[in-house]
Design a protein around this motif. Structure first.
Motif, short mmCIF file in Angstrom:
data_model
loop_
_atom_site.label_atom_id
_atom_site.label_comp_id
_atom_site.label_asym_id
_atom_site.label_seq_id
_atom_site.Cartn_x
_atom_site.Cartn_y
_atom_site.Cartn_z
N UNK A 1 0.81 -1.21 0.00
CA UNK A 1 0.00 0.00 0.00
C UNK A 1 0.84 1.26 0.00
N UNK A 2 1.87 1.29 0.85
CA UNK A 2 2.75 2.46 0.91
C UNK A 2 3.51 2.62 -0.40
N UNK A 3 3.95 1.50 -0.95
CA UNK A 3 4.69 1.55 -2.22
C UNK A 3 3.82 2.10 -3.35
N UNK A 4 2.58 1.61 -3.42
CA UNK A 4 1.67 2.08 -4.47
C UNK A 4 1.38 3.58 -4.31
N UNK A 5 1.17 4.01 -3.07
CA UNK A 5 0.89 5.43 -2.84
C UNK A 5 2.08 6.31 -3.22
N UNK A 6 3.29 5.82 -2.94
CA UNK A 6 4.48 6.60 -3.29
C UNK A 6 4.65 6.68 -4.81
N UNK A 7 4.37 5.55 -5.49
CA UNK A 7 4.50 5.53 -6.94
C UNK A 7 3.45 6.42 -7.60
N UNK A 8 2.20 6.31 -7.12
CA UNK A 8 1.11 7.08 -7.72
C UNK A 8 1.00 8.48 -7.13
N UNK A 9 1.79 8.75 -6.09
CA UNK A 9 1.81 10.06 -5.42
C UNK A 9 0.41 10.47 -4.95
N UNK A 10 -0.28 9.47 -4.33
CA UNK A 10 -1.59 9.75 -3.76
C UNK A 10 -1.50 9.62 -2.24
N UNK A 11 -2.49 10.22 -1.58
CA UNK A 11 -2.45 10.22 -0.13
C UNK A 11 -3.04 8.95 0.43
N UNK A 12 -3.22 8.92 1.76
CA UNK A 12 -3.68 7.73 2.47
C UNK A 12 -5.14 7.39 2.19
N UNK A 13 -5.83 8.23 1.43
CA UNK A 13 -7.23 7.94 1.11
C UNK A 13 -7.35 6.93 -0.04
N UNK A 14 -6.23 6.53 -0.61
CA UNK A 14 -6.25 5.56 -1.70
C UNK A 14 -6.82 4.23 -1.19
N UNK A 15 -7.84 3.73 -1.88
CA UNK A 15 -8.51 2.50 -1.46
C UNK A 15 -7.81 1.30 -2.08
N UNK A 16 -7.33 0.40 -1.22
CA UNK A 16 -6.69 -0.83 -1.68
C UNK A 16 -7.44 -2.00 -1.05
N UNK A 17 -7.94 -2.93 -1.84
CA UNK A 17 -8.69 -4.06 -1.29
C UNK A 17 -7.80 -4.92 -0.40
N UNK A 18 -8.35 -5.33 0.75
CA UNK A 18 -7.59 -6.11 1.73
C UNK A 18 -7.78 -7.61 1.53
N UNK A 19 -8.84 -7.99 0.82
CA UNK A 19 -9.14 -9.41 0.63
C UNK A 19 -8.00 -10.21 0.03
N UNK A 20 -7.35 -9.71 -1.04
CA UNK A 20 -6.23 -10.47 -1.61
C UNK A 20 -5.10 -10.73 -0.63
N UNK A 21 -4.85 -9.78 0.28
CA UNK A 21 -3.80 -9.98 1.27
C UNK A 21 -4.20 -11.04 2.29
N UNK A 22 -5.47 -11.03 2.69
CA UNK A 22 -5.96 -12.08 3.58
C UNK A 22 -5.86 -13.45 2.91
N UNK A 23 -6.26 -13.50 1.64
CA UNK A 23 -6.21 -14.76 0.90
C UNK A 23 -4.78 -15.26 0.77
N UNK A 24 -3.87 -14.35 0.43
CA UNK A 24 -2.47 -14.73 0.30
C UNK A 24 -1.88 -15.22 1.62
N UNK A 25 -2.24 -14.54 2.72
CA UNK A 25 -1.74 -14.95 4.03
C UNK A 25 -2.29 -16.33 4.43
N UNK A 26 -3.55 -16.60 4.08
CA UNK A 26 -4.14 -17.90 4.39
C UNK A 26 -3.44 -19.01 3.62
N UNK A 27 -3.13 -18.77 2.35
CA UNK A 27 -2.42 -19.77 1.55
C UNK A 27 -1.00 -19.95 2.08
N UNK A 28 -0.38 -18.85 2.51
CA UNK A 28 0.95 -18.94 3.13
C UNK A 28 0.89 -19.78 4.40
#
Length: 258
Positions: free
Chosen positions: A214-241
């Motif tokens: 999330x921080x990396x994407x915001x720095x690249x796109x130069x957007x603030x903390x209001x940028x919406x990033x879905x959390x589901x894929x991270x939960x899914x990835x952590x569960x598979x891990x």
């Protein structure tokens, strides 16, 4: 060729074939459409896709990523989902072998693939997956002694309850909604399948990776903390891990400094 290699190849191919169906689910579930009828077709010219144009990965390559009739580009997502599901199925077979645990985890991983791609595109997690998933995970716990129904039940409460508290806390402090109900139900589903012990690991791993990306994407796109990033894929990835490395990582962490 040894039976193990043959079964490994079959596991990959089976996963890729199922991945083709998962593509249908990813495309149609957010629209509330049936995943069975009508048959797969081109969204531009309505050309009904023949079986020889629906062979996982290979058909995409042979068609050069375009519809046979009208030349409409086919999303690269289709072969990626097929490849991803094939690889996951192969890894599950190599780790668990054929049997009931393999079947259960295969179904779970298929659900995670669908949820990941739907959430990435639409920022929703379908209740049609998570709510039945909670029930299925709890029922399965009666047949897995190492899990047990009580552990599964506590996992449901701990998974859904923990994110629910986070959501209420964020809403109270920020005066706006920060986490959707889909994420809450998804973690409850994970608790049902893996028990309460998996919940802290999944929360920590998904939060860590999500924060970094999330921080990396915001720095690249130069957007603030209001940028919406879905959390589901991270939960899914952590569960598979957790499926493949969770217990080993938890054991390693608990033994640090000893």
């Amino acid at each position: 060729m040894s039976p193990h290699i043959v079964l490994s190849v079959f596991a990959f191919l089976f996963g890729a074939v199922v991945g083709s169906f998962l593509n249908v689910c990813i495309f149609r579930l957010p629209k509330g459409e049936s995943v069975v009828f009508p048959p797969s077709h081109c969204t531009r010219c309505d050309y009904v896709i023949r079986w020889y144009d629906n062979i996982p990965i290979l058909s995409y390559l042979s068609l050069r990523g375009k519809c046979r009739r009208c030349g409409e580009p086919i999303s690269i997502q289709y072969p990626l989902v097929e490849l991803l599901n094939g690889v996951l199925t192969l890894l599950l077979y190599l780790k668990f072998g054929p049997g009931f645990p393999f079947i259960v985890l295969f179904v779970f991983c298929c659900a995670m693939v669908v949820i990941t791609f739907i959430d990435l595109e639409h920022q929703i997690i379908p209740d049609s997956i998570t709510l039945p998933g909670i029930v299925i995970g709890f029922i399965v716990s009666f047949f897995i002694p190492s899990l047990g129904w009580l552990n599964s039940l506590i996992g449901i409460v701990a998974g859904g309850g923990s994110l629910l508290l986070v959501a209420y806390g964020y809403q109270f402090l920020a005066k706006k909604e920060g986490m959707g109900g889909g994420d809450i139900k998804l973690l409850a589903m994970m608790g049902a399948f893996f028990g309460w012990q998996a919940v802290p690991f999944i929360i920590f791993a998904s939060s860590l990776v999500g924060s970094v990306i999330g921080i990396t994407v915001m720095l690249i796109q130069k957007k603030d903390s209001k940028l919406a990033i879905p959390f589901g894929p991270f939960l899914a990835g952590a569960a598979i891990l957790y499926i493949f490395f969770g217990r080993a990582l938890i054991h390693w962490y608990l033994n640090l400094g000893r």
